[in-house]
Every structure is written in structure tokens, then in C-alpha cells.
Design an enzyme around this catalytic site. Structure first.
Site, PDB file in Angstrom:
ATOM      1  N   SER A 198      -3.459 -11.172  57.598  1.00 16.94           N
ATOM      2  CA  SER A 198      -3.845 -10.049  58.303  1.00 16.94           C
ATOM      3  C   SER A 198      -2.388  -9.290  58.387  1.00 16.94           C
ATOM      4  O   SER A 198      -1.327  -9.467  57.908  1.00 16.94           O
ATOM      5  CB  SER A 198      -5.088 -10.156  59.174  1.00 16.94           C
ATOM      6  OG  SER A 198      -5.780  -9.508  59.360  1.00 16.94           O
ATOM      7  N   TRP A 247     -11.283  -3.910  51.733  1.00 13.84           N
ATOM      8  CA  TRP A 247     -10.674  -2.831  53.130  1.00 13.84           C
ATOM      9  C   TRP A 247      -9.312  -3.411  52.790  1.00 13.84           C
ATOM     10  O   TRP A 247      -8.051  -2.023  53.128  1.00 13.84           O
ATOM     11  CB  TRP A 247     -10.951  -3.549  54.311  1.00 13.84           C
ATOM     12  CG  TRP A 247      -9.861  -3.135  55.486  1.00 13.84           C
ATOM     13  CD1 TRP A 247      -9.588  -3.259  56.612  1.00 13.84           C
ATOM     14  CD2 TRP A 247     -10.263  -1.178  56.015  1.00 13.84           C
ATOM     15  NE1 TRP A 247      -9.314  -2.370  57.726  1.00 13.84           N
ATOM     16  CE2 TRP A 247      -9.602  -1.518  57.202  1.00 13.84           C
ATOM     17  CE3 TRP A 247     -10.936  -0.363  55.603  1.00 13.84           C
ATOM     18  CZ2 TRP A 247      -9.485  -0.326  57.893  1.00 13.84           C
ATOM     19  CZ3 TRP A 247     -10.439   1.111  55.760  1.00 13.84           C
ATOM     20  CH2 TRP A 247      -9.565   0.653  57.618  1.00 13.84           C
ATOM     21  N   HIS A 280     -12.583 -11.874  54.754  1.00  9.63           N
ATOM     22  CA  HIS A 280     -11.591 -11.753  55.346  1.00  9.63           C
ATOM     23  C   HIS A 280     -11.450 -12.559  55.871  1.00  9.63           C
ATOM     24  O   HIS A 280     -11.853 -12.717  57.366  1.00  9.63           O
ATOM     25  CB  HIS A 280     -11.632 -10.319  55.818  1.00  9.63           C
ATOM     26  CG  HIS A 280      -9.982  -9.883  56.642  1.00  9.63           C
ATOM     27  ND1 HIS A 280      -9.062  -9.301  55.871  1.00  9.63           N
ATOM     28  CD2 HIS A 280      -9.253  -9.787  57.697  1.00  9.63           C
ATOM     29  CE1 HIS A 280      -7.974  -9.907  57.179  1.00  9.63           C
ATOM     30  NE2 HIS A 280      -8.553  -8.931  58.182  1.00  9.63           N
ATOM     31  N   LYS A 302       0.726  -9.641  57.260  1.00 12.74           N
ATOM     32  CA  LYS A 302       2.538  -8.822  57.105  1.00 12.74           C
ATOM     33  C   LYS A 302       3.257  -8.722  57.351  1.00 12.74           C
ATOM     34  O   LYS A 302       4.634  -8.515  56.952  1.00 12.74           O
ATOM     35  CB  LYS A 302       1.630  -6.786  57.047  1.00 12.74           C
ATOM     36  CG  LYS A 302       0.061  -6.420  57.846  1.00 12.74           C
ATOM     37  CD  LYS A 302      -0.446  -4.893  58.193  1.00 12.74           C
ATOM     38  CE  LYS A 302      -1.356  -5.188  58.340  1.00 12.74           C
ATOM     39  NZ  LYS A 302      -2.464  -4.508  57.212  1.00 12.74           N
TER      40      LYS A 302
HETATM   41  C1  GCU Z   1      -7.500  -4.524  60.831  1.00  9.73           C
HETATM   42  C2  GCU Z   1      -6.502  -3.529  60.091  1.00  9.73           C
HETATM   43  C3  GCU Z   1      -5.454  -4.487  59.458  1.00  9.73           C
HETATM   44  C4  GCU Z   1      -5.735  -5.989  59.590  1.00  9.73           C
HETATM   45  C5  GCU Z   1      -6.942  -6.396  60.095  1.00  9.73           C
HETATM   46  C6  GCU Z   1      -6.210  -7.573  60.416  1.00  9.73           C
HETATM   47  O1  GCU Z   1      -8.793  -4.204  59.474  1.00  9.73           O
HETATM   48  O2  GCU Z   1      -7.379  -2.560  59.301  1.00  9.73           O
HETATM   49  O3  GCU Z   1      -4.873  -3.528  58.676  1.00  9.73           O
HETATM   50  O4  GCU Z   1      -5.205  -6.756  58.411  1.00  9.73           O
HETATM   51  O5  GCU Z   1      -6.959  -5.919  60.774  1.00  9.73           O
HETATM   52  O6  GCU Z   1      -5.503  -7.823  61.413  1.00  9.73           O
HETATM   53  O7  GCU Z   1      -6.994  -8.608  60.892  1.00  9.73           O
END
Ligand code: GCU
Length: 402
Positions: free
Chosen positions: A237, A330, A380, A241
Site C-alpha cells: 500500500s 481503489w 487490499h 509506493k
Molecule cells: C489509502 C490510500 C492509498 C494507500 C492506502 C494504504 O487507501 O488512499 O493510497 O495505499 O491507504 O496505505 O493503506
């Protein structure tokens, strides 16, 4: 019909493939001046540096400095899982000649009795105490209700599987490097507390990524069982990144496992499917994950000189496995796939291979080789099924036989 210019408040995510605005995906081998890269030498001398400079400027920020001094202290060592593994808790203490000090605690799990082990280098959400329920784990991060938090993310650390396959895994809490909050994060970060940096030029993802590099320093210097030539950076997540950016900036990592990283990670920005840079900045207080300049471009990602396939391409000629999950729309699984696919030309320049079709593969069907993609059926998350696949890839690519 959605287009770049109707992103406005109140904002709703687009989940319609037919409403994606027409967009171009840049060729990672074409330089900003139009020159086409044809050799690995040109990639390293011209294209790679200009892409790195662009990602630093528009997304993740300058390289954080190194501390003047770093000390490692073993706080705990314990045999776990009936002898399958060893856990260590290590303090990393950074100091500056100015007197500033900063400490983090790293958890390391090693397969018992093994040498030269590959290592997953990870950050965890919440705190180290969510990794395992053992009360001997020193709570870190954003400590809340220990009774419910201890072990609450153990599914994200399938130690039986990882250690059983002969891999090590290390974890630090992202909050302990840069507190994950738009309002209080900068003041509670290594950027401020150790270095007094300029907030215009740095980002939370950049700081978290710096932390992963300091973890690798420690694993290399202080954990003799680990083979630093098989260092893997792995994240889920927002930390996915971060793992992608870390792979680009720290070439000591030989493989990246980028899990459900979505917008600002592997997903293409220009598709405007699911989360967008605009929504990160304007709806969800996630703008601080990037440099402040991102705010000026979040509405018009087509004007950014780079697209995320080029960030994936910066992993070449090392290995990268990009994962999505079917229910994680998402994060735009198709955008994550296309980004992986369009990083392919750079891997091919090095005689490596990636996915071969522009059409995403069916779920749970791995495609590619040194550059690979896999979409798990489910939500997710990062779970044992993801690690099983990452380990499978790493075994093949590192030539590990058991
Ligand atoms: C939120 C956010 C995402 C991220 C995620 C996470 O959903 O919008 O960009 O990757 O949190 O880190 O769990």
C-alpha cells in the site's frame, strides 16, 4: 464522462474503464530531449539520471542526508516458532555532531542455522508489536491499545512460511521515521529531528524510503546471517509506493516486492481510475506523502514529465514483482498491470523479460520474469499468498535451491 478537468470537489472515484480519458503512456527509453536510448550505458548515463531527477522534483523529494554517526545495539534475541527461527530486536541510533539524536527499533527474523539468507526489508503500519503477539516485542510507532494491537498484523508477517523457506524478514514502523499524519508528521520525523531539512524539498515517502536504506545498512553491517546481495525491499500500500521508490533510489536492493501500491505507486496516474493524485491531495490528506510541488500537478497528471511505468523501469536490471488484488479497485489493478507492462522496454534492453501482452492476465496467473506481475483474488492486503509468490520469484531469480 470523466476527463482530466472534471476532477473537482466533491470528488467521486471513477470505476468505469470507458470513462478513462485518452492518454499516452510515455516510452521509458525516450529521453526528455527526444533521444532514444539503445544501450545499457546510455540508460545509466543519460536516461536513468534524468528520470530520477524528475521523480525527486515532482514526487518523492531530495535524498535525505546520512547521519554523522550510527550505532547498533542488540536489545533482544530469542528463539521462536519451536526453533524454526531467531528474532532479534536491534536499536539503530543515529546522531549528528550538533548533538541531535534519533533512534528506531528494527525487528529481524532469521531462519535458524542458515547463512547467506535473502532478506525482506519492510516497514510496518502501526508498530512493531503488531507483527507478533509476543509481549516481549518492544512497542513502537503509534502506540494505542496494546491489548488489541499486539499481533494484530501477524497475517502480514507469515513467519512460518518465510522462515521455513529460508528467508529473513526485517521490520521497522514507518511512524518512527516520519509520523504518518499530514498535520503532525513533519515535526515528528527524521527530517526535522535529526536534519532540520527544508519541507519544500522532502516527502514522507522519501523519509520512509531513507529508513529502509538505513535498515539495509544495519542488516549488512550487523546481521551476519544475511546476504546483502539478496536484499529485497517489500511493502504494502503506501509502503508499497515506498518500496517502489526505494528500489529506484537504492541500487543495493536487488529485488522489489511492490504490493497493492496503487496511486503514487505502480498505478498509472493518467488513467484516473480509483484513487487519483487529485484525491490524495484534496480529499484524503495524503499530499504530504509527496513533495509540496505535487499539489500543482495533481489535477493535470498528463502534464507531469513522467508516468509510473518509468518508476518501475528504474528497477532494471534488478528484479521486481508487482502485485495487485482483485477487490482493490481503489488501487487500480489494471493500471498497476499496464504500468508494469510498459516498463518492459527497459528490462528488455538488459536482456530481461516482463509481461508480454497489453491485456492483464487472469487473477492468480503470474506473468513476466525479472519484471513480473500477479493479481491475487481478494482484498487490499499483504498475506501469505503474496509472500508465497514473492518467494517463488526470488528463488528462481536468485537461483536458490533447497
Ligand atoms: C489509502 C490510500 C492509498 C494507500 C492506502 C494504504 O487507501 O488512499 O493510497 O495505499 O491507504 O496505505 O493503506
Amino acid at each position: 464522462m470523466s476527463n482530466y478537468y472534471t476532477q473537482q470537489l466533491p470528488w467521486t472515484p471513477n470505476y468505469d474503464e470507458n470513462a478513462i480519458p485518452p492518454h499516452e503512456i510515455p516510452d521509458p527509453l525516450t529521453c526528455f530531449d527526444g533521444t532514444k536510448i539503445t544501450t545499457p550505458e546510455e540508460w545509466f548515463s543519460k536516461r536513468r539520471p534524468e528520470l530520477m531527477a524528475a521523480y525527486r522534483k515532482y514526487f518523492y523529494g531530495e535524498e535525505l542526508p546520512l547521519p554523522d554517526k550510527t550505532e547498533y545495539t542488540l536489545l533482544e534475541e530469542k528463539t521462536i516458532l519451536n526453533g524454526l527461527g531467531i528474532r532479534r530486536q536491534i536499536e539503530l541510533k543515529f546522531s549528528m555532531t550538533s548533538g541531535a539524536e534519533y533512534k528506531i527499533i528494527m525487528l529481524v527474523y532469521l531462519p535458524a542455522g542458515k547463512k547467506d539468507v535473502p532478506v525482506f526489508t519492510t516497514l510496518n503500519f502501526v508498530g512493531n508489536h503488531v507483527v507478533e503477539a509476543d509481549p516481549d516485542i518492544i512497542p513502537t510507532g503509534n502506540i494505542g491499545d496494546l491489548a488489541t494491537e499486539r499481533g494484530s498484523a501477524s497475517r502480514r508477517y507469515p513467519l512460518d512460511l518465510i522462515l521455513g523457506k529460508g528467508y529473513a524478514i526485517a521490520a521497522v514502523t514507518h511512524h518512527d521515521i516520519f509520523f504518518d499524519d499530514q498535520d503532525t508528521g513533519w515535526q515528528n520525523s527524521v527530517c526535522t529531528k535529526l536534519f532540520q531539512l527544508d519541507p519544500e524539498k522532502y516527502s514522507a515517502i522519501g523519509a520512509w524510503s531513507w529508513g529502509l536504506s538505513r535498515m539495509l545498512d544495519c542488516l549488512t553491517a550487523f546481521v551476519p546471517e544475511v546476504d546483502p546481495e539478496k536484499a529485497i525491499v517489500c511493502g504494502h500500500s503506501r509502503l508499497g509506493k515506498t518500496s517502489l521508490w526505494t528500489m529506484a533510489r537504492d541500487e543495493r536492493f536487488k529485488m522489489a516486492c511492490v504490493n497493492d501500491s496503487g496511486c503514487g505507486g505502480a498505478a498509472l496516474n493518467r488513467r484516473l481510475y480509483g484513487e487519483t493524485l487529485f484525491s490524495m491531495e484534496h480529499c484524503n490528506k495524503f499530499g504530504f506523502w509527496f513533495v509540496p510541488l505535487m499539489k500543482e500537478y495533481c489535477l493535470t497528471p498528463e502534464k507531469l514529465p513522467v508516468e509510473q511505468n518509468e518508476l518501475i523501469a528504474l528497477a532494471a536490471p534488478r528484479y521486481i514483482a508487482v502485485h495487485s488484488a482483485t477487490e482493490d479497485q481503489w488501487a487500480d489493478p489494471t493500471g498497476e498491470y499496464l504500468s508494469t507492462y510498459y516498463a518492459g522496454p527497459v528490462f528488455r534492453l538488459f536482456g530481461m523479460s516482463g509481461p508480454e501482452s497489453e491485456t492483464p492476465p487472469p487473477p492468480e496467473t503470474a506473468v513476466g520474469n525479472e519484471l513480473s506481475y500477479y493479481c491475487r483474488i481478494g482484498k487490499h492486503d499483504i498475506v501469505a499468498a503474496d509472500f508465497a509468490h514473492y518467494i517463488d520469484r526470488a528463488d528462481q531469480l536468485f537461483g536458490i535451491k533447497r
